[in-house]
Design an enzyme around this catalytic site. Structure first.
Site, mmCIF file in Angstrom:
data_model
loop_
_atom_site.group_PDB
_atom_site.id
_atom_site.type_symbol
_atom_site.label_atom_id
_atom_site.label_comp_id
_atom_site.label_asym_id
_atom_site.label_seq_id
_atom_site.Cartn_x
_atom_site.Cartn_y
_atom_site.Cartn_z
ATOM 1 N N LEU A 1 0.813 -1.211 0.000
ATOM 2 C CA LEU A 1 0.000 0.000 0.000
ATOM 3 C C LEU A 1 0.846 1.261 0.000
ATOM 4 O O LEU A 1 0.390 2.330 -0.409
ATOM 5 C CB LEU A 1 -0.926 0.005 1.223
ATOM 6 N N ASP B 1 0.837 13.457 14.004
ATOM 7 C CA ASP B 1 1.129 13.486 12.575
ATOM 8 C C ASP B 1 -0.168 13.482 11.766
ATOM 9 O O ASP B 1 -0.317 12.735 10.804
ATOM 10 C CB ASP B 1 2.002 12.284 12.180
#
Length: 339
Positions: A21, A138
């Site tokens: 991915l 993040d």
């Protein structure tokens, strides 16, 4: 999704890998399927990080905390092996593109009705994450996945493990080290200070500004990383193009002082007060073009059959798929690295 490469394992723990991915600062991310048929995303840790005792300790702590996070606005942490030679964590797979993909390549700046559902979903995700005692650290467009019924936040808390590899003994980030994603960091992250829940709210504001305009509110690092970080710490955001009803909400999130930013609860109240101002219709929250892309994602997932079913025993495909080796038994460690 890309095919597996020759140096990729065929299984991690009890998960058979289907493809790659992506890859980031932490390590690689794979699409995988459990023995019982559940589709998951498995994130592995880079070898150099796995050799750091401080990182391993923090990674184990953060994964344990992340497993307490529930709710419909996040991808749940389902499984992990933090003691493996190459540590890994498995989360529920969200079949949808990232917000970065939607804005950069599929659609462009999002309309106000879509922004409202996005903002509310992200605020609720932060409520859930903070309720488990975690700071995301993040929150950025690539960590927000877009689904037919709302956004999903991924990778919550994991950045703190990376932080452990760049911290001083006093718990502050070492000079020159950047933990986070430039352009979507808070001023306190830029300055290497301790971060609180309010840091995530600043990042949420930056994400909303980006979603509304297609631009990062403090610009890019084309003129140099230090110039970008200075703008985040000391200059006002460029909110040109942000719809007028959203200017106040985004500006409040982007306050330089953490204590002046709204909480996720206060954000939700502001968003609810805006209902009706944006003329949001009932039904789908996403533009038609994005819904069509979600359909293509679903088809791709259905096409991601178990490699064991697609490749005859003993054969190897161009994507690196093949039957599981006999060595993977109950006594075998959960990770098989490259030979």
């Amino acid at each position: 999704m890309d095919g597996l490469k020759p140096d990729d394992p065929e299984r991690i723990g009890r998960y058979r890998l289907l493809g790659r991915l992506g890859e980031g600062g932490m390590g690689r991310v794979y699409l995988a399927r459990s023995d019982r048929g559940r589709t998951v995303a498995v994130k592995t840790v880079r070898e150099e990080l796995a050799r750091m005792p401080d990182f391993r300790r923090r990674f184990a702590q953060e994964v344990k905390a992340a497993q307490r996070v529930g709710g419909e606005w996040t991808a749940p942490v389902l499984d992990a092996d933090t003691e493996a030679a190459t540590p890994w964590v498995a989360t529920g797979y969200v079949a949808g593109p990232s917000l970065a993909e939607v804005v950069d390549r599929q659609y462009g700046p999002l309309p106000s009705p879509t922004l409202r559902v996005l903002a509310a979903g992200l605020a609720r995700a932060l409520q859930t994450i903070h309720g488990a005692g975690l700071v995301h650290r993040d929150l950025k467009p690539s960590n927000v996945l877009v689904t037919i019924d709302g956004p999903r936040v991924i990778d919550f808390g994991i950045a703190r493990a990376l932080d452990a590899s760049t911290q001083s003994a006093e718990g502050l980030t070492k000079a020159g080290a950047v933990v986070g994603s430039p352009g979507f960091m808070s001023p306190e992250q830029v300055r290497g200070e301790k971060v609180s829940y309010a840091s995530d709210v600043f990042c949420l504001g930056a994400v909303l500004a980006y979603a509304a305009t297609g631009r990062m509110p403090f610009g890019t690092d084309e003129g140099g990383l230090h110039s970008l970080l200075f703008r985040i710490a000391a200059e006002e955001a460029d909110l040109t193009g942000v719809p007028e009803p959203w200017q106040g909400v985004v500006s409040a999130c982007l306050a330089k002082e953490p204590e002046k930013r709204p909480t996720p609860e206060e954000l939700l109240t502001s968003i609810e007060d805006m209902a009706g101002e944006d003329g949001a219709p009932g039904g789908a929250w996403l533009p038609g073009e994005v819904l069509a892309e979600l359909g293509r994602h679903a088809v791709q997932l259905l096409d991601s059959e178990d490699p064991e079913d697609r490749v005859p025993a003993g054969a190897a495909s161009a994507a690196g798929f093949g039957p599981p080796p006999a060595a993977y038994g109950p006594a075998t460690p959960p990770w098989q690295g490259p030979s």
